[in-house]
Design a protein around this motif. Structure first.
Motif, PDB file in Angstrom:
ATOM      1  N   ILE A 291       0.814  -1.218   0.000  1.00 50.46           N
ATOM      2  CA  ILE A 291       0.000   0.000   0.000  1.00 50.46           C
ATOM      3  C   ILE A 291       0.848   1.270   0.000  1.00 50.46           C
ATOM      4  O   ILE A 291       0.325   2.361  -0.193  1.00 50.46           O
ATOM      5  N   ASP A 292       2.160   1.137   0.221  1.00 44.47           N
ATOM      6  CA  ASP A 292       3.011   2.327   0.205  1.00 44.47           C
ATOM      7  C   ASP A 292       4.465   1.906   0.109  1.00 44.47           C
ATOM      8  O   ASP A 292       4.844   0.800   0.531  1.00 44.47           O
ATOM      9  N   LEU A 293       5.276   2.797  -0.440  1.00 43.48           N
ATOM     10  CA  LEU A 293       6.723   2.635  -0.507  1.00 43.48           C
ATOM     11  C   LEU A 293       7.365   3.941  -0.072  1.00 43.48           C
ATOM     12  O   LEU A 293       6.911   5.015  -0.457  1.00 43.48           O
ATOM     13  N   ASP A 294       8.417   3.843   0.724  1.00 43.10           N
ATOM     14  CA  ASP A 294       9.136   5.026   1.180  1.00 43.10           C
ATOM     15  C   ASP A 294      10.628   4.792   1.073  1.00 43.10           C
ATOM     16  O   ASP A 294      11.120   3.661   1.268  1.00 43.10           O
ATOM     17  N   LEU A 295      11.344   5.867   0.796  1.00 43.30           N
ATOM     18  CA  LEU A 295      12.800   5.827   0.826  1.00 43.30           C
ATOM     19  C   LEU A 295      13.246   6.274   2.209  1.00 43.30           C
ATOM     20  O   LEU A 295      12.889   7.362   2.667  1.00 43.30           O
ATOM     21  N   LEU A 296      14.015   5.416   2.889  1.00 43.87           N
ATOM     22  CA  LEU A 296      14.504   5.722   4.227  1.00 43.87           C
ATOM     23  C   LEU A 296      15.969   6.103   4.184  1.00 43.87           C
ATOM     24  O   LEU A 296      16.737   5.619   3.343  1.00 43.87           O
ATOM     25  N   GLU A 297      16.348   6.958   5.128  1.00 43.05           N
ATOM     26  CA  GLU A 297      17.757   7.341   5.276  1.00 43.05           C
ATOM     27  C   GLU A 297      18.154   7.222   6.744  1.00 43.05           C
ATOM     28  O   GLU A 297      17.415   7.632   7.631  1.00 43.05           O
TER      29      GLU A 297
END
Length: 230
Positions: free
Chosen positions: A74-80
């Motif tokens: 349901i979602d994708l995020d770029l993490l740092e």
């Protein structure tokens, strides 16, 4: 904010990055595919781009995992995290619960000395996952129920295993050439022994149960990842 608060419970330094509006940041080390994914505005296309890469490299081996992600992402995020990047997969399971899985950057350099020395002896398919898809893919909160990052791979010969005192027969893997790439978080590992690992032959290694031998590495990994989703 609810998602960020959840993530920070386990890592205070984690951030969600808006790639399109981020400036003065060096993304040279992340795969070009990731840039394409997070510059894409249509979520459906983001998922297609990302999972096409999974399918290209390990479509048969991880068919159930890929199918589940196609249906439930349901979602994708770029993490740092202190200059290191990963992808957060938000997955809604059949009970309506949202689970967060992290896939680290396949371009990462790892520092697992024993594994570095034997990396070229590891199954081609396992190396392909880590070099082309993710440096581990696991449940974010526990860093388990998935393929762990290379720095967290368990080298069996480095540990004392109490179960060895209970096994009467000779064990059928060599602890000195065996690595646990998958952890269920409860003392169970899917282990690849490069001395006895032809055709992705693997073993289930337990802290407190007899090992199971002559399993297919990917059959178990694919099944257990989906079990973790549910």
């Amino acid at each position: 904010m609810e998602k960020v608060d959840y993530l920070k419970k386990y890592n205070k330094k984690i951030q969600i990055i808006d790639l399109e509006n981020t400036i003065n940041t060096n993304f040279d080390n992340i795969p070009s595919l990731w840039v394409d994914v997070f510059m894409e505005k249509d979520f459906k296309r983001q998922v297609e781009l990302l999972l096409e890469n999974w399918t290209k490299h390990l479509g048969s081996e991880l068919s159930n995992t890929i199918a589940y992600l196609k249906s439930n992402l349901i979602d994708l995020d770029l993490l740092e995290n202190e200059g290191a990047y990963s992808i957060l997969y938000s997955i809604k399971n059949s009970e309506g619960r949202i689970l967060y899985y992290e896939g680290k950057n396949p371009n990462n350099h790892f520092h697992n000395k024993s594994l570095i020395n034997n990396w070229d002896k590891i199954s081609t398919s396992i190396r392909t996952f880590y070099e082309k898809i993710h440096d581990g893919f696991y449940y974010y909160a526990s860093e388990s129920m998935g393929l762990v990052s290379l720095n967290s791979v368990t080298y069996l010969d480095e540990y004392e295993w109490g179960i060895l005192d209970e096994i009467d027969d000779p064990i059928k893997i060599n602890l000195q050439t065996s690595y646990g790439f998958f952890s269920n978080g409860m003392g169970g590992y899917v282990v690849f022994d490069f001395e006895n690992g032809q055709n992705d032959n693997a073993a289930l290694w337990w802290n407190d149960e007899y090992p199971d031998y002559n399993i297919n590495f990917w059959d178990v990994v694919d099944e257990w990842i989906v079990v973790g989703f549910e």
